[in-house]
Design a protein around this motif. Structure first.
Motif, short mmCIF file in Angstrom:
data_model
loop_
_atom_site.label_atom_id
_atom_site.label_comp_id
_atom_site.label_asym_id
_atom_site.label_seq_id
_atom_site.Cartn_x
_atom_site.Cartn_y
_atom_site.Cartn_z
N UNK B 140 0.50 8.47 -1.31
CA UNK B 140 0.92 7.73 -2.50
C UNK B 140 2.02 6.71 -2.27
N UNK B 141 2.21 6.28 -1.04
CA UNK B 141 3.19 5.22 -0.77
C UNK B 141 2.64 3.89 -1.27
N UNK B 142 3.53 3.01 -1.69
CA UNK B 142 3.10 1.66 -2.03
C UNK B 142 2.83 0.90 -0.74
N UNK B 143 2.14 -0.23 -0.89
CA UNK B 143 1.86 -1.05 0.30
C UNK B 143 3.17 -1.54 0.92
N UNK B 144 4.14 -1.82 0.06
CA UNK B 144 5.42 -2.32 0.59
C UNK B 144 6.15 -1.22 1.39
N UNK B 150 5.82 1.28 8.75
CA UNK B 150 5.05 0.93 9.95
C UNK B 150 5.61 -0.29 10.66
N UNK B 151 6.51 -1.01 9.99
CA UNK B 151 7.09 -2.19 10.62
C UNK B 151 6.10 -3.33 10.76
N UNK B 152 5.28 -3.53 9.73
CA UNK B 152 4.31 -4.62 9.78
C UNK B 152 4.27 -5.29 8.41
N UNK B 153 3.67 -6.50 8.30
CA UNK B 153 3.63 -7.18 6.99
C UNK B 153 2.80 -6.42 5.97
N UNK B 154 3.16 -6.60 4.71
CA UNK B 154 2.44 -5.93 3.63
C UNK B 154 0.96 -6.33 3.61
N UNK B 155 0.68 -7.60 3.89
CA UNK B 155 -0.71 -8.06 3.90
C UNK B 155 -1.53 -7.32 4.95
N UNK B 157 -1.00 -4.26 5.91
CA UNK B 157 -1.27 -2.93 5.37
C UNK B 157 -2.46 -2.98 4.42
N UNK B 158 -2.47 -3.97 3.52
CA UNK B 158 -3.56 -4.07 2.55
C UNK B 158 -4.90 -4.25 3.27
N UNK B 159 -4.90 -5.09 4.30
CA UNK B 159 -6.15 -5.32 5.04
C UNK B 159 -6.61 -4.05 5.75
N UNK B 160 -5.65 -3.33 6.35
CA UNK B 160 -6.02 -2.08 7.05
C UNK B 160 -6.55 -1.04 6.07
N UNK B 161 -5.90 -0.96 4.92
CA UNK B 161 -6.35 0.02 3.93
C UNK B 161 -7.76 -0.33 3.46
#
Lengths: 246, 182
Positions: B140-144, B150-155, B157-161
């Motif tokens: 339940x973590x937010x993308x931010x 993880x030390x990576x951009x939010x975008x 994360x969204x793409x990986x998810x």
């Protein structure tokens, strides 16, 4: 970044609600016409729904365990010593499991525990963990659970607490026996005898020790059990027989 | 209990549940998730004095993932690895019937969900996608927050998810359909 990657990122942004209203509207319209993207949206939702099935509340007692482990780590002597890594207990158990098949293990263990196995100048971490936990147990009120006509039946108090101390995984339960509360610690590894302890009757690998008002009685074996209670150590062997088996 | 450990526990214990979600999926074979949670909190406690971050949840997730990786390296084994054969054994039988047309992946997945099968399919995803899904969808973590952990951009994360969810759905559907075929 190629077009495919860009589409992925845009769609991910749309699903996360990141796009501005005009761009989101364009995606809405696009999805009505594009079967491929609509399928991607449905798969995204199905995958999210599936992943959410894996949510599970933390087990009861985990907070107690963590709190106790942190409290142990906060002790001044714990700060200076290297903490055990979580896998160490498992590795030990695997080794111990294999070694248990070997002839002569009992003799070896006995020698280690009763002769050279004690840590010089300090208490073994596993014994310290049990002793500190037992010392933290408040004494029961005097008028609680009177037991006329015979010894009281043991009543479990609270929930079991699991800790890893000195690389040893220990499950501790607290039992009330009349006016006494005893902590029974069980482990798949033997509890080393502390300095000042002495071999006791009750088995080849039993020992007892007195830490101030706290008595300790340990019976090491395939499953090792350490009883800690505010009574003379000499009385603990008898008290241990009144407690439920581990 | 002293002041610093009490302050630490007050700041971190409210997140025990989310750390538990991460630990359950980050712990490799042979590592007890409860041990990993304890290790996470002990590492966090050791670093608490120097911690100046604003998001304790994300900080704990990062520590938990690092602890799991350290342990996996120590065991010389990739974390979360599950043999494909184990997946096939665990997958539920797909419903019989159906015509020539391939069923919609989403329909198959939603109709036959089984937490154990989901867990095993999740284990087959590439690690970056798997970690992102565990943090966002399971814990339940937010993308931010996930990006911070993880030390990576939010975008990213969204793409990986997004990719991971689609792949997860396809894995569940494909294996289920394959089992159901006569």
């Amino acid at each position: 970044m190629d077009g495919h990657d860009r589409d992925h990122r845009l769609l991910a942004g749309f699903l996360a609600g990141d796009l501005d209203p005009a761009a989101a509207r364009r995606w809405d319209e696009h999805l009505l016409a594009c079967e491929r993207c609509w399928r991607a949206v449905r798969e995204d939702r199905a995958g999210r729904h599936a992943a959410q099935l894996l949510r599970q509340p933390a087990p009861p007692g985990l907070a107690d365990r963590v709190g106790f482990a942190v409290e142990m780590a906060a002790r001044p002597d714990a700060r200076s010593s290297r903490r055990a890594r979580p896998g160490r207990a498992v590795r030990w158990q695997q080794l111990a499991g294999g070694a248990a098949l070997a002839v002569g293990l009992a003799v070896t263990l006995l020698l280690v525990l009763l002769a050279g196995g004690r840590e010089s100048g300090s208490m073994p971490a596993a014994v310290v963990a049990v002793a500190r936990y037992a010392q933290a147990v408040p004494p029961p009120a005097r008028d609680q659970h009177p037991h006329p006509g015979g010894p009281a039946a043991p009543v479990e108090v609270g929930r079991p607490v699991t800790v890893t101390a000195g690389g040893q995984r220990i499950v501790m339960r607290t039992w009330r026996l009349g006016s006494i509360e005893a902590v029974v610690a069980v482990s798949g590894q033997p509890f080393p005898m502390p300095a000042g302890g002495q071999g006791a009757s009750g088995g080849g690998m039993a020992w007892s020790a007195q830490l101030g008002k706290l008595g300790l009685y340990c019976l090491n074996g395939r499953t090792s059990e350490l009883v800690a209670a505010p009574v003379p150590a000499a009385e603990l062997a008898a008290l241990a027989t009144r407690l439920p088996p581990a | 209990m002293g002041g610093d450990d009490r302050a630490f526990l007050e700041a971190t214990l409210p997140y025990l549940d989310v750390v538990w979600q991460v630990a359950r999926h980050a712990a490799g074979d042979g590592l007890d998730p409860e041990d990993l949670v304890q290790e996470t909190y002990l590492r966090a406690y050791a670093a608490f004095g120097a911690y100046r971050g604003e998001n304790t949840r994300a900080w704990l997730a990062a520590i938990c993932l690092n602890a799991a990786r350290s342990e996996a390296r120590r065991r010389r084994r990739r974390p979360w690895e599950v043999p494909a054969a184990a997946l096939l054994d665990a997958l539920p039988l797909a419903r019989a019937g159906g015509g020539e047309a391939a069923p919609d992946v989403a329909d198959v997945v939603i109709a036959g969900l089984d937490a154990q099968a989901v867990s095993r399919c999740l284990a087959l995803l590439p690690e970056p996608q798997r970690v992102a899904i565990v943090l966002v969808d399971v814990a339940g973590y937010t993308a931010r927050e996930t990006a911070e952990a993880l030390g990576c951009p939010r975008g990213t994360v969204l793409a990986r998810v997004h990719r991971g969810r689609r792949r997860l759905a396809q894995l569940l559907a494909d294996a289920g359909v394959a089992h159901g075929r006569p």
